[in-house]
Design a protein around this motif. Sequence first.
Motif, PDB file in Angstrom:
ATOM      1  N   GLN A   8     -15.009  -3.805  11.441  1.00 22.81           N
ATOM      2  CA  GLN A   8     -14.854  -3.707   9.998  1.00 22.81           C
ATOM      3  C   GLN A   8     -13.432  -3.306   9.684  1.00 22.81           C
ATOM      4  N   HIS A   9     -12.952  -3.763   8.548  1.00 27.84           N
ATOM      5  CA  HIS A   9     -11.652  -3.303   8.082  1.00 27.84           C
ATOM      6  C   HIS A   9     -11.634  -3.332   6.563  1.00 27.84           C
ATOM      7  N   THR A  10     -10.737  -2.548   6.008  1.00 32.69           N
ATOM      8  CA  THR A  10     -10.604  -2.462   4.562  1.00 32.69           C
ATOM      9  C   THR A  10      -9.701  -3.593   4.083  1.00 32.69           C
ATOM     10  N   ILE A  11     -10.122  -4.240   3.008  1.00 35.68           N
ATOM     11  CA  ILE A  11      -9.331  -5.301   2.397  1.00 35.68           C
ATOM     12  C   ILE A  11      -8.573  -4.700   1.222  1.00 35.68           C
ATOM     13  N   ASP A  12      -7.249  -4.758   1.291  1.00 35.05           N
ATOM     14  CA  ASP A  12      -6.455  -4.265   0.172  1.00 35.05           C
ATOM     15  C   ASP A  12      -5.428  -5.297  -0.288  1.00 35.05           C
ATOM     16  N   SER A  16      -6.903  -6.067  -4.054  1.00 33.24           N
ATOM     17  CA  SER A  16      -8.287  -5.648  -3.793  1.00 33.24           C
ATOM     18  C   SER A  16      -8.371  -4.142  -3.622  1.00 33.24           C
ATOM     19  N   SER A  17      -9.511  -3.567  -3.996  1.00 36.85           N
ATOM     20  CA  SER A  17      -9.754  -2.144  -3.745  1.00 36.85           C
ATOM     21  C   SER A  17     -11.247  -1.923  -3.586  1.00 36.85           C
ATOM     22  N   GLY A  18     -11.576  -0.921  -2.788  1.00 39.90           N
ATOM     23  CA  GLY A  18     -12.981  -0.600  -2.569  1.00 39.90           C
ATOM     24  C   GLY A  18     -13.745  -1.654  -1.796  1.00 39.90           C
ATOM     25  N   VAL A  19     -13.050  -2.424  -0.955  1.00 39.60           N
ATOM     26  CA  VAL A  19     -13.697  -3.513  -0.223  1.00 39.60           C
ATOM     27  C   VAL A  19     -13.574  -3.268   1.271  1.00 39.60           C
ATOM     28  N   ASP A  20     -14.699  -3.217   1.956  1.00 39.50           N
ATOM     29  CA  ASP A  20     -14.740  -3.175   3.407  1.00 39.50           C
ATOM     30  C   ASP A  20     -15.362  -4.477   3.882  1.00 39.50           C
ATOM     31  N   THR A  22     -16.846  -6.849   6.954  1.00 38.10           N
ATOM     32  CA  THR A  22     -17.401  -6.922   8.301  1.00 38.10           C
ATOM     33  C   THR A  22     -17.112  -8.312   8.836  1.00 38.10           C
TER      34      THR A  22
END
Length: 133
Positions: A8-12, A16-20, A22
Amino acid sequence: MRIFRLPQHTIDRFGSSGVDMTLLPLVEHSERTHVNVARVRAGGTLGEHPATAPQVFAVVSGEAVVSSGTGPEQTRLALTSGEAVVWERGEVHQTWATTDVVAVVIEAGVTGGDAVVGLGTPFEEVTDLADRR
């Protein structure tokens, strides 16, 4: 059957914000790929059947027990959120939901040759399977 942890990683990017996110493995050399979402109620099962093509069962939420093989040769292992099992073409398998389960199911259909489920980096194969039986 093989089990992998889903990275998993955070999408920024792109504001984008608040998005992980998979990551799911790609199916290489596939001519026809089906992606489905399975919701299995606690105590439910996806009955025993052979995989018609390479298949990935990625648990989004919940816990399940998965099997490979039949009779005394059958292996059963626990699977939880953030993990995926990969069954090869022809592998007889079954899934039982320990809790309510939501899973993404990827089936790679091919008309000739073999599809390959891409499970190199960044996917980590789970090797401590004895603890899951």
